[in-house]
Design a protein around this motif. Structure first.
Motif, PDB file in Angstrom:
ATOM      1  N   LEU A 185       0.828  -1.204   0.000  1.00 37.56           N
ATOM      2  CA  LEU A 185       0.000   0.000   0.000  1.00 37.56           C
ATOM      3  C   LEU A 185       0.862   1.253   0.000  1.00 37.56           C
ATOM      4  CD1 LEU A 185      -2.658   1.603   0.349  1.00 37.56           C
ATOM      5  CD2 LEU A 185      -2.443   1.214   2.821  1.00 37.56           C
ATOM      6  N   VAL A 186       1.818   1.314   0.915  1.00 39.20           N
ATOM      7  CA  VAL A 186       2.650   2.518   1.037  1.00 39.20           C
ATOM      8  C   VAL A 186       3.466   2.736  -0.228  1.00 39.20           C
ATOM      9  CG1 VAL A 186       4.485   3.645   2.349  1.00 39.20           C
ATOM     10  CG2 VAL A 186       2.717   2.331   3.559  1.00 39.20           C
ATOM     11  N   SER A 187       4.015   1.665  -0.770  1.00 42.63           N
ATOM     12  CA  SER A 187       4.782   1.791  -2.008  1.00 42.63           C
ATOM     13  C   SER A 187       3.926   2.345  -3.133  1.00 42.63           C
ATOM     14  CB  SER A 187       5.348   0.421  -2.397  1.00 42.63           C
ATOM     15  OG  SER A 187       6.065   0.499  -3.600  1.00 42.63           O
ATOM     16  N   GLY A 188       2.683   1.868  -3.223  1.00 42.86           N
ATOM     17  CA  GLY A 188       1.776   2.366  -4.246  1.00 42.86           C
ATOM     18  C   GLY A 188       1.469   3.845  -4.080  1.00 42.86           C
ATOM     19  N   LEU A 189       1.294   4.283  -2.830  1.00 39.71           N
ATOM     20  CA  LEU A 189       1.017   5.693  -2.568  1.00 39.71           C
ATOM     21  C   LEU A 189       2.214   6.563  -2.948  1.00 39.71           C
ATOM     22  CD1 LEU A 189      -0.812   5.502   0.889  1.00 39.71           C
ATOM     23  CD2 LEU A 189      -1.837   5.971  -1.345  1.00 39.71           C
ATOM     24  N   LEU A 190       3.408   6.100  -2.588  1.00 42.04           N
ATOM     25  CA  LEU A 190       4.606   6.863  -2.907  1.00 42.04           C
ATOM     26  C   LEU A 190       4.808   6.965  -4.417  1.00 42.04           C
ATOM     27  CD1 LEU A 190       7.025   5.417  -0.194  1.00 42.04           C
ATOM     28  CD2 LEU A 190       5.925   7.668  -0.184  1.00 42.04           C
ATOM     29  N   GLU A 191       4.534   5.884  -5.116  1.00 37.33           N
ATOM     30  CA  GLU A 191       4.687   5.896  -6.564  1.00 37.33           C
ATOM     31  C   GLU A 191       3.629   6.771  -7.231  1.00 37.33           C
ATOM     32  OE1 GLU A 191       4.757   2.752 -10.353  1.00 37.33           O
ATOM     33  OE2 GLU A 191       4.655   2.017  -8.289  1.00 37.33           O
ATOM     34  N   GLN A 192       2.395   6.692  -6.727  1.00 40.29           N
ATOM     35  CA  GLN A 192       1.299   7.444  -7.336  1.00 40.29           C
ATOM     36  C   GLN A 192       1.418   8.945  -7.099  1.00 40.29           C
ATOM     37  OE1 GLN A 192      -2.595   6.230  -6.000  1.00 40.29           O
ATOM     38  NE2 GLN A 192      -3.662   7.847  -7.133  1.00 40.29           N
ATOM     39  N   TYR A 193       1.722   9.329  -5.850  1.00 37.23           N
ATOM     40  CA  TYR A 193       1.684  10.742  -5.486  1.00 37.23           C
ATOM     41  C   TYR A 193       3.059  11.392  -5.424  1.00 37.23           C
ATOM     42  CZ  TYR A 193      -3.197   9.862  -4.243  1.00 37.23           C
ATOM     43  OH  TYR A 193      -4.528   9.534  -4.278  1.00 37.23           O
ATOM     44  N   CYS A 194       4.102  10.605  -5.234  1.00 38.85           N
ATOM     45  CA  CYS A 194       5.478  11.098  -5.144  1.00 38.85           C
ATOM     46  C   CYS A 194       5.593  12.302  -4.203  1.00 38.85           C
ATOM     47  CB  CYS A 194       6.011  11.458  -6.530  1.00 38.85           C
ATOM     48  SG  CYS A 194       7.824  11.420  -6.604  1.00 38.85           S
ATOM     49  N   PRO A 195       5.242  12.143  -2.932  1.00 39.87           N
ATOM     50  CA  PRO A 195       5.336  13.259  -1.995  1.00 39.87           C
ATOM     51  C   PRO A 195       6.792  13.661  -1.764  1.00 39.87           C
ATOM     52  CG  PRO A 195       4.972  11.213  -0.813  1.00 39.87           C
ATOM     53  CD  PRO A 195       4.830  10.887  -2.283  1.00 39.87           C
ATOM     54  N   ARG A 196       7.003  14.923  -1.450  1.00 35.73           N
ATOM     55  CA  ARG A 196       8.362  15.387  -1.199  1.00 35.73           C
ATOM     56  C   ARG A 196       8.816  15.090   0.225  1.00 35.73           C
ATOM     57  NH1 ARG A 196       8.900  20.118   1.763  1.00 35.73           N
ATOM     58  NH2 ARG A 196       6.975  21.294   2.141  1.00 35.73           N
ATOM     59  N   THR A 205       7.402   0.932  11.946  1.00 36.96           N
ATOM     60  CA  THR A 205       8.377   1.943  11.538  1.00 36.96           C
ATOM     61  C   THR A 205       9.444   1.341  10.632  1.00 36.96           C
ATOM     62  OG1 THR A 205       8.013   3.233  13.555  1.00 36.96           O
ATOM     63  CG2 THR A 205      10.058   3.637  12.353  1.00 36.96           C
ATOM     64  N   PHE A 206       9.905   0.131  10.977  1.00 43.36           N
ATOM     65  CA  PHE A 206      10.886  -0.551  10.124  1.00 43.36           C
ATOM     66  C   PHE A 206      10.334  -0.758   8.712  1.00 43.36           C
ATOM     67  CE2 PHE A 206      11.730  -4.859   8.434  1.00 43.36           C
ATOM     68  CZ  PHE A 206      12.988  -4.626   7.910  1.00 43.36           C
ATOM     69  N   GLN A 207       9.107  -1.265   8.619  1.00 45.01           N
ATOM     70  CA  GLN A 207       8.529  -1.525   7.299  1.00 45.01           C
ATOM     71  C   GLN A 207       8.317  -0.231   6.518  1.00 45.01           C
ATOM     72  OE1 GLN A 207       5.247  -3.797   8.875  1.00 45.01           O
ATOM     73  NE2 GLN A 207       6.156  -5.750   8.227  1.00 45.01           N
ATOM     74  N   LEU A 208       7.931   0.833   7.228  1.00 42.56           N
ATOM     75  CA  LEU A 208       7.772   2.133   6.579  1.00 42.56           C
ATOM     76  C   LEU A 208       9.115   2.645   6.068  1.00 42.56           C
ATOM     77  CD1 LEU A 208       5.903   4.537   5.889  1.00 42.56           C
ATOM     78  CD2 LEU A 208       6.429   5.459   8.168  1.00 42.56           C
ATOM     79  N   LEU A 209      10.156   2.522   6.881  1.00 46.27           N
ATOM     80  CA  LEU A 209      11.489   2.945   6.462  1.00 46.27           C
ATOM     81  C   LEU A 209      11.960   2.159   5.235  1.00 46.27           C
ATOM     82  CD1 LEU A 209      13.188   3.299   9.947  1.00 46.27           C
ATOM     83  CD2 LEU A 209      13.021   5.139   8.239  1.00 46.27           C
ATOM     84  N   GLU A 210      11.720   0.854   5.247  1.00 46.24           N
ATOM     85  CA  GLU A 210      12.108   0.029   4.107  1.00 46.24           C
ATOM     86  C   GLU A 210      11.433   0.518   2.826  1.00 46.24           C
ATOM     87  OE1 GLU A 210      13.831  -3.714   3.847  1.00 46.24           O
ATOM     88  OE2 GLU A 210      14.916  -1.943   4.559  1.00 46.24           O
ATOM     89  N   THR A 211      10.150   0.793   2.923  1.00 46.50           N
ATOM     90  CA  THR A 211       9.392   1.211   1.740  1.00 46.50           C
ATOM     91  C   THR A 211       9.824   2.591   1.268  1.00 46.50           C
ATOM     92  OG1 THR A 211       7.519  -0.043   2.636  1.00 46.50           O
ATOM     93  CG2 THR A 211       7.071   1.416   0.788  1.00 46.50           C
ATOM     94  N   VAL A 212       9.980   3.510   2.223  1.00 45.06           N
ATOM     95  CA  VAL A 212      10.382   4.871   1.865  1.00 45.06           C
ATOM     96  C   VAL A 212      11.795   4.876   1.284  1.00 45.06           C
ATOM     97  CG1 VAL A 212      10.919   7.155   2.806  1.00 45.06           C
ATOM     98  CG2 VAL A 212       8.818   5.985   3.504  1.00 45.06           C
ATOM     99  N   HIS A 213      12.678   4.088   1.883  1.00 43.08           N
ATOM    100  CA  HIS A 213      14.047   4.030   1.370  1.00 43.08           C
ATOM    101  C   HIS A 213      14.077   3.516  -0.074  1.00 43.08           C
ATOM    102  CE1 HIS A 213      18.047   1.793   1.067  1.00 43.08           C
ATOM    103  NE2 HIS A 213      18.350   3.074   1.003  1.00 43.08           N
ATOM    104  N   ALA A 214      13.321   2.467  -0.333  1.00 41.78           N
ATOM    105  CA  ALA A 214      13.266   1.918  -1.692  1.00 41.78           C
ATOM    106  C   ALA A 214      12.743   2.953  -2.678  1.00 41.78           C
ATOM    107  CB  ALA A 214      12.399   0.665  -1.715  1.00 41.78           C
ATOM    108  N   HIS A 215      11.730   3.715  -2.272  1.00 37.66           N
ATOM    109  CA  HIS A 215      11.180   4.764  -3.133  1.00 37.66           C
ATOM    110  C   HIS A 215      12.206   5.867  -3.351  1.00 37.66           C
ATOM    111  CE1 HIS A 215       8.429   7.754  -4.768  1.00 37.66           C
ATOM    112  NE2 HIS A 215       8.851   8.593  -3.836  1.00 37.66           N
ATOM    113  N   TRP A 216      12.875   6.280  -2.291  1.00 38.17           N
ATOM    114  CA  TRP A 216      13.861   7.361  -2.372  1.00 38.17           C
ATOM    115  C   TRP A 216      14.972   7.023  -3.371  1.00 38.17           C
ATOM    116  CZ3 TRP A 216      19.008   7.413  -0.138  1.00 38.17           C
ATOM    117  CH2 TRP A 216      19.633   8.664  -0.175  1.00 38.17           C
ATOM    118  N   LEU A 217      15.362   5.753  -3.425  1.00 38.73           N
ATOM    119  CA  LEU A 217      16.411   5.335  -4.350  1.00 38.73           C
ATOM    120  C   LEU A 217      15.993   5.484  -5.813  1.00 38.73           C
ATOM    121  CD1 LEU A 217      17.777   2.115  -2.586  1.00 38.73           C
ATOM    122  CD2 LEU A 217      18.889   4.361  -2.741  1.00 38.73           C
TER     123      LEU A 217
END
Length: 361
Positions: A63-74, A103-115
């Motif tokens: 879910l979080v990965s999809g949101l980050l990809e769809q909206y690309c928040p700063r 928090t760990f899972q959120l960090l993992e997802t955000v880190h992957a998106h950031w890359l």
């Protein structure tokens, strides 16, 4: 746009409403809607085109990965947490799951998106993790206030879980370069706070003549921060904070719990005329102290004032008056959140006397 996790809770909902007051930037609210998540807190902006609500768990990486990809928040502002010490004592599992694993899972997802980002999008991205002064443990009366470099000594399952999440956030910055920011705040109070915490519990019980339960002798000391001040500090940290840094956010208002309760009684005596219960002070009832109750918290907030030019706007006197008046003006909101499960929880922690319809004298 920005993504806020836990945005239907007390601090999160105040942050989102105030964000939209100060910015035209869209905000996405991801909230699981557990017992303290309440969309009524955001009813005033529910039709605002700049506000998007998504129900979901920070631990759901798909879910979080999809949101980050769809909206690309700063930026991602992580306010999602189980946050009440009393609940953590009786049920620590949820705190471990949300505050550490989540928090760990959120960090993992955000880190992957950031890359996947490049250029200014990658350089300007921020992950702001909102934590608590309780990770530092307890202070003696003569000890100096907590600074950002104070040793972590958590006392409860709640504070231990938040300490763990803080370490994870720092590790993702140092190991992977994720541009993180972290804040440790003191006790918040103000509008829309779920009425199991000290200040709203005292107000809501007093208004209907129920006992005002005070743990032990009530001499535990906390630093109190009006929630709007916390929100303004978070905006400042997000705007100008340095990645990898931690900032303490405090109100410079150290108060004993019993003094807080007595102040509420005095304000109700002044604002509710005539009083339906007589002298509100007679409702104060001392109950057995909770296990591992920290003696004193105090925040040294000089770093954020020095480096980011932030300091609180409210004194405790002005903030507590606004808070009491808000609860007086929003009786329907109080009734809507005091469900059967809430009453059962209060009975478990404070005893059935707090739900009697007459004062304990």
């Amino acid at each position: 746009m920005i993504l806020v996790t836990g945005g239907a809770g007390f601090i999160g909902s105040n942050f989102i409403r105030e964000w939209l007051m100060h910015s035209n930037e869209t905000v996405i609210n991801l909230d699981k809607l557990t017992y303290a998540g309440n969309l009524q807190n955001l009813a005033s902006i529910s039709n605002d085109s700049r506000y998007i609500f998504i129900q979901g768990d920070i631990g759901c990486q798909e879910l979080v990965s999809g949101l980050l990809e769809q909206y690309c928040p700063r930026a991602v502002i992580n306010l999602a947490a189980e946050s009440h010490v009393d609940r953590s004592i009786h049920g620590p599992g949820e705190f471990i799951q949300t505050n550490i694993v989540g928090t760990f899972q959120l960090l993992e997802t955000v880190h992957a998106h950031w890359l996947t980002l490049d250029g200014q999008a990658k350089c300007g991205f921020r992950f702001l993790h909102v934590s608590t002064d309780e990770v530092f443990g307890s202070l003696e009366s003569e000890e100096a206030a907590f600074t950002e470099t104070h040793r972590y000594q958590p006392s409860s399952p709640y504070s231990a879980s938040k300490a763990s999440s803080d370490h994870l956030v720092n590790a993702y910055h140092k190991t992977y370069g994720l541009p993180t920011l972290m804040t440790n705040c003191s006790n918040n109070y103000g509008p829309y706070q779920f009425p199991e915490k000290l200040i709203p519990l005292m107000i809501t019980n007093a208004l209907v003549g129920k006992a005002m339960p005070v743990y032990g002798d009530g001499r535990q000391i906390r630093d109190w921060l009006y929630v709007s001040d916390h929100c303004s500090a978070l905006r400042r940290v997000l705007e100008t904070g340095r990645p990898g840094e931690t900032y303490n956010i405090g109100g410079w208002n150290e108060k004993r719990n019993i003094d807080i309760v007595q102040t509420i009684c005095a304000l109700l005596q002044e604002l509710v005329v005539p009083s339906p219960v007589g002298d509100y002070h007679k409702l104060i009832t001392y109950v057995a102290d909770r296990p591992g109750h920290d003696t004193r918290y105090a925040i040294d907030a000089r770093k954020i004032e020095r480096e980011l030019n932030w300091k609180p706007a409210e004194t405790f006197d002005s903030g507590i008056r606004k808070t009491v008046q808000w609860y007086l003006d929003n009786q329907d909101w109080i009734a809507s959140v005091q469900t059967g499960s809430y009453r059962q929880w209060i009975d478990q922690h404070y005893g059935r006397s707090v739900h009697e319809n007459t004062a304990v004298r």
